[in-house]
Design an enzyme around this catalytic site. Structure first.
Site, short mmCIF file in Angstrom:
data_model
loop_
_atom_site.label_atom_id
_atom_site.label_comp_id
_atom_site.label_asym_id
_atom_site.label_seq_id
_atom_site.Cartn_x
_atom_site.Cartn_y
_atom_site.Cartn_z
CB SER A 150 0.59 9.02 6.10
OG SER A 150 0.00 7.76 5.84
N GLY A 151 2.76 7.67 3.81
CA GLY A 151 3.89 6.76 3.72
C GLY A 151 3.56 5.50 2.95
CG ASP A 202 -6.92 10.75 4.18
OD1 ASP A 202 -7.75 11.13 3.33
OD2 ASP A 202 -5.81 10.28 3.87
CE LYS A 249 0.47 3.93 6.42
NZ LYS A 249 -0.79 4.71 6.32
N GLY A 301 0.82 -1.20 0.00
CA GLY A 301 0.00 0.00 0.00
C GLY A 301 0.86 1.25 0.00
NE ARG A 302 4.32 4.07 -3.39
CZ ARG A 302 5.59 4.34 -3.07
NH1 ARG A 302 5.91 5.58 -2.66
NH2 ARG A 302 6.51 3.42 -3.14
N GLY A 303 0.31 5.73 0.42
CA GLY A 303 -0.58 6.87 0.61
C GLY A 303 0.22 8.11 0.93
CB VAL A 353 1.63 -0.09 3.96
CG1 VAL A 353 1.35 -1.21 4.96
CG2 VAL A 353 0.99 1.22 4.41
#
Length: 809
Positions: free
Chosen positions: A528-529, A640, A545, A524-526, A531
């Protein structure tokens, strides 16, 4: 000489210890009982029949201090109490001394009480000695066979409250509920074929009886049934599908072979199909009818009123009190004398309340005053219901039974009371009683038989062996403790580390680097960083994360914030196992969720979420946000809320992730309404962020509303393509399009619903969910509901239209 004595003593000790096993081996259970044999109540763990593969057991099942049923039950569940599927003597338990099930010489099974009186017998066997063996089959059927293997009696022909796969429900069979939780005697509810050849649920109370399912307001054909088939036959197959001669048909949500199931008429009047979860060994509901629980007749007794709080709950009208303080089925009794003189009575209004049936007459298009006068002038009238609804319908009642109250009900009830009494509906004493527990179990008090019971001669030697064995174990334990004290002391030095790995702890960067195999598998990627997937030393699979963009505050401050998140615990929030803070490195360690994000399951190619999953996700996410906003130790905003941050476990239950990062990113002060920069994701952000208004919990409410609209439509909030009525393909914005559909289209639910659901959803629940979501995305934040109010609204949808996992038949 000493060594020989020691050897002899050891052998003697081994013999004594083995004695109970030798005795038990002599009475080893099997699946058969032969003519002339018997099973004793005094050896309930030994005198038991076990089916060939161990799925079922039959024997004496204790229901009181000295009271037993002869029953069949599932052997492998972890549920408590044991899942009993059949009882021979449900309304007359036998004593715990000398009672027995005897396979008599005449060829029938007989249950004998302590005084040798016959409590129950398998009456289908004849008196010529037809039966020679009784066997418990792997299907849960107890059968009596003759010398040629032909069946002369079976328990499948005499069910109590449960049907098993392959067990037919016929014209001669009634499934009768238990009286209450923990009470196995016959209750007031039954499932059977009525005189119209329709499989129905009936309330058979002490004074009245009535059918409450299928909907008695509709005829047979409107309920999707037929009465033109007199075979009256229904059966649940091994796939989890029930088919009936009246065209009733339904399937378990986990339909397929290899699942253990049971169809039970529960004590609250609802027939439920249960499936055994092989992992947890607990029963889970896999089907139930579309029946609001408060519409079950007689649930709160005469004069009683059922309402949702949010579970079905019973109460008495003002001026009434419970007849029996532990039994709601007895209903309520008035604290006044009912008078006949119409000049000495008045009426007490109960808003949004109705009592089903027992209308003295039915009038339409009359005034309220005329309806009131009809009831006032009739001594048999106990009250009247009146619905204005543009027609003026009047329902004078001879009995006040099956009462229910809901804000969604458009009519009112008016109860006749003496003119001198002063009661107000606002004084209703809402007794918080869950109707799933109608009344408390009452202990049975049966007298013991006089004299020494069979098997007493074994009591003293076995007790001696047990006592001797316990003493030996204690001695060994003390010896082990003495000789291993130093070893234990050494191990204690590491216990703190071992204990902390099972909970919230601080990881080193090297530990997480090793766990993620040098951060190789990105999941995962968002904003905030990134994962990564990892496996800790204790084999727990985790999501790690790597936070980006954090200010380099002190380690103590970081620890304070993270520990706050670590103390937050809710079933719909992702569990955080720990963190890492070394120099500039900041990492968080979470539980790993097998089905990934909602975004992947909703928007990716080939993804398909069933309606019950979507409803669960909407409700679970609302509960998590309500907890963050109102229940946890510190006020936490998510900031969010979006499909990427809703993760799904193996059962597609939702867990909200990144719920604490608003606190981690906010280093500007203690006022959570002041943020140094805009947070959130385009398409989900509340207007407050853009207008630079103070930030409150209503920003999460707004984002949640957008998420729910995406859930029900399957479309992105940013925009999607849709074919218009003139056949042209055009771009649509989600919110304006939904508002236009609601305003302009009579069938707006069907237009809005995700086509991938193929119409397999509950219309009422979908409508309520959309209306709640639209209220959540109001431009004015004060108009939006709180998350706890959202939870209440969705819970009402769930209760009024039945639990979402069984809505699709």
């Amino acid at each position: 000489m000493v060594s020989i004595t020691l050897v002899r003593f050891t052998l003697f000790f081994l013999v004594l210890i083995s004695l109970p096993f030798i005795l038990n081996a002599a009475f080893r259970p099997s699946n058969a009982l032969y003519r002339g044999g018997s099973l004793s109540v005094e050896r309930p763990s030994v005198d038991v029949l076990i089916s060939e593969q161990g799925t079922f057991k039959a024997g004496f099942y204790q229901v009181g201090q000295n009271a037993f049923f002869f029953a069949i039950w599932y052997a492998e569940t972890l549920s408590h109490p044991t899942t009993v599927v059949w009882m021979a003597n449900r309304d007359w338990p036998v004593n715990s001394r000398t009672s027995r099930l005897s396979f008599r010489r005449r060829g029938d099974l007989a249950l004998l009480d302590t005084d040798d009186s016959v409590v129950w017998t398998s009456t289908n066997t004849d008196s010529t000695g037809a039966g020679v063996v009784a066997e418990l089959s792997e299907t849960g059927n107890l059968v009596v066979l003759d010398g040629e293997g032909r069946m002369v009696w079976q328990s499948f022909d005499q069910p109590t409250d449960t049907l098993l796969p392959g067990q037919p429900l016929t014209r001669a069979i009634r499934l009768v509920s238990r009286a209450a939780e923990g009470i196995y005697s016959s209750g007031y509810y039954a499932a059977h074929f009525n005189d119209d050849n329709v499989l129905s649920f009936i309330y058979d109370g002490p004074n009245t009886s009535s059918v409450y399912w299928p909907n008695p307001d509709y005829d047979v054909f409107k309920n999707g049934r037929t009465k033109y088939n007199s075979s009256r036959y229904a059966v649940l197959d091994d796939m989890g599908m029930l088919t009936s001669s009246d065209r009733l048909q339904f399937s378990a949500i986990d339909s397929g072979l290899g699942v253990k199931r049971r169809l039970t008429m529960d004590f609250d009047g609802i027939l439920r199909l249960y499936s055994l979860n092989h992992t947890t060994k607990n029963w889970e509901v896999s089907w139930m009818p579309k029946l609001q629980r408060c519409r079950v007749h007689g649930l709160c007794g005469e004069n009683g009123i059922c309402f949702y709080k949010p579970n079905p709950t019973c109460t008495c009208p003002p001026g009434f009190r419970m007849k029996d303080q532990v039994d709601w089925t007895q209903g309520c009794q008035p604290e006044f004398d009912i008078v006949c003189n119409k000049t000495e009575v008045k009426f007490m209004k109960l808003p949004h309340t109705d009592f089903y049936g027992y209308d003295l007459n039915y009038q339409t298009k009359i005034s309220f005053e005329a309806c009131e006068n009809i009831c006032r002038s009739d001594c048999n009238c106990r009250g009247f219901g009146y619905r204005l609804n543009g027609e003026g319908n009047c329902y004078p009642k001879s009995i006040l039974l099956s009462g229910q109250s809901s804000l969604l009900f458009i009519g009112d009830m008016h109860i006749k009371i003496p003119i001198l009494m002063n009661f107000s509906a606002s004084t209703v004493d809402q007794i918080n009683l869950d109707c799933s527990k109608v009344y408390s179990p009452k202990k049975l008090n049966r007298a013991y038989a006089e004299g020494k019971a069979k098997g007493d001669y074994l009591k003293y030697p076995i007790s001696f062996v047990i006592a001797f064995g316990v003493a030996e174990i204690i001695c060994v334990a003390f010896g082990w403790a003495y000789f291993h004290k130093k070893t234990v002391d050494l191990r204690n030095q590491n216990q703190s580390y071992v204990a902390i790995t099972a909970g919230f702890r601080r990881f080193t960067f090297e530990e997480l680097k090793k766990a993620t195999n040098n951060f190789i598998e990105e999941i995962g990627r968002g904003g905030s960083g990134v994962v990564y997937k990892g496996v800790l030393e204790d084999k727990r699979v985790v999501a790690v994360k790597n936070l980006e963009g954090l200010s380099h505050g002190s380690e103590a401050q970081f620890w304070s914030e993270v520990s706050t998140i670590g103390r937050i615990n809710h079933m719909n929030l992702v569990t955080m196992f720990g963190f890492c803070a070394e120099k500039a490195k900041r990492l968080l360690v979470y539980e790993y969720l097998e089905n990934g994000s909602l975004e992947k399951n909703l928007f990716s190619n080939g993804a398909m979420l069933a309606w019950e999953n979507r409803f669960n996700i909407a409700l679970g996410t609302a509960k998590a946000l309500a907890y963050l906003h109102e229940e946890c130790l510190e006020w936490v905003l998510h900031c969010d809320v979006k499909p990427q941050n809703i993760l799904l476990d193996k059962d597609f239950q939702p867990k909200v992730a990144d719920f604490g990062l608003s606190k981690l990113f906010d280093r500007g002060g203690n006022n959570i309404s002041q943020f140094s920069r805009v947070r959130g994701t385009r398409g989900y952000m509340a207007p407050e962020w853009i207008l630079n208004l103070p930030i409150t919990s209503k920003v999460d409410v707004y984002s949640y509303g957008i998420l729910v609209l995406e859930l029900v439509t399957g479309q992105s909030s940013i925009g999607f393509q849709r074919i218009s009525e003139n056949g042209e393909l055009g771009n649509k914005k989600l919110i304006p399009w939904i508002r236009e559909m609601v305003r302009m289209n009579q069938n707006w639910v069907e237009e809005i619903a995700d086509p991938q659901l193929f119409g397999m959803y509950d219309h009422s629940s979908m409508e309520i969910l959309i209306k709640v979501a639209l209220q959540c995305i109001e431009e004015e934040r004060d108009v939006r509901p709180s998350m706890s109010q959202v939870v209440d609204s969705i819970t009402v949808a769930c209760l009024l239209d039945r639990e979402m996992h069984d809505e699709i038949e």
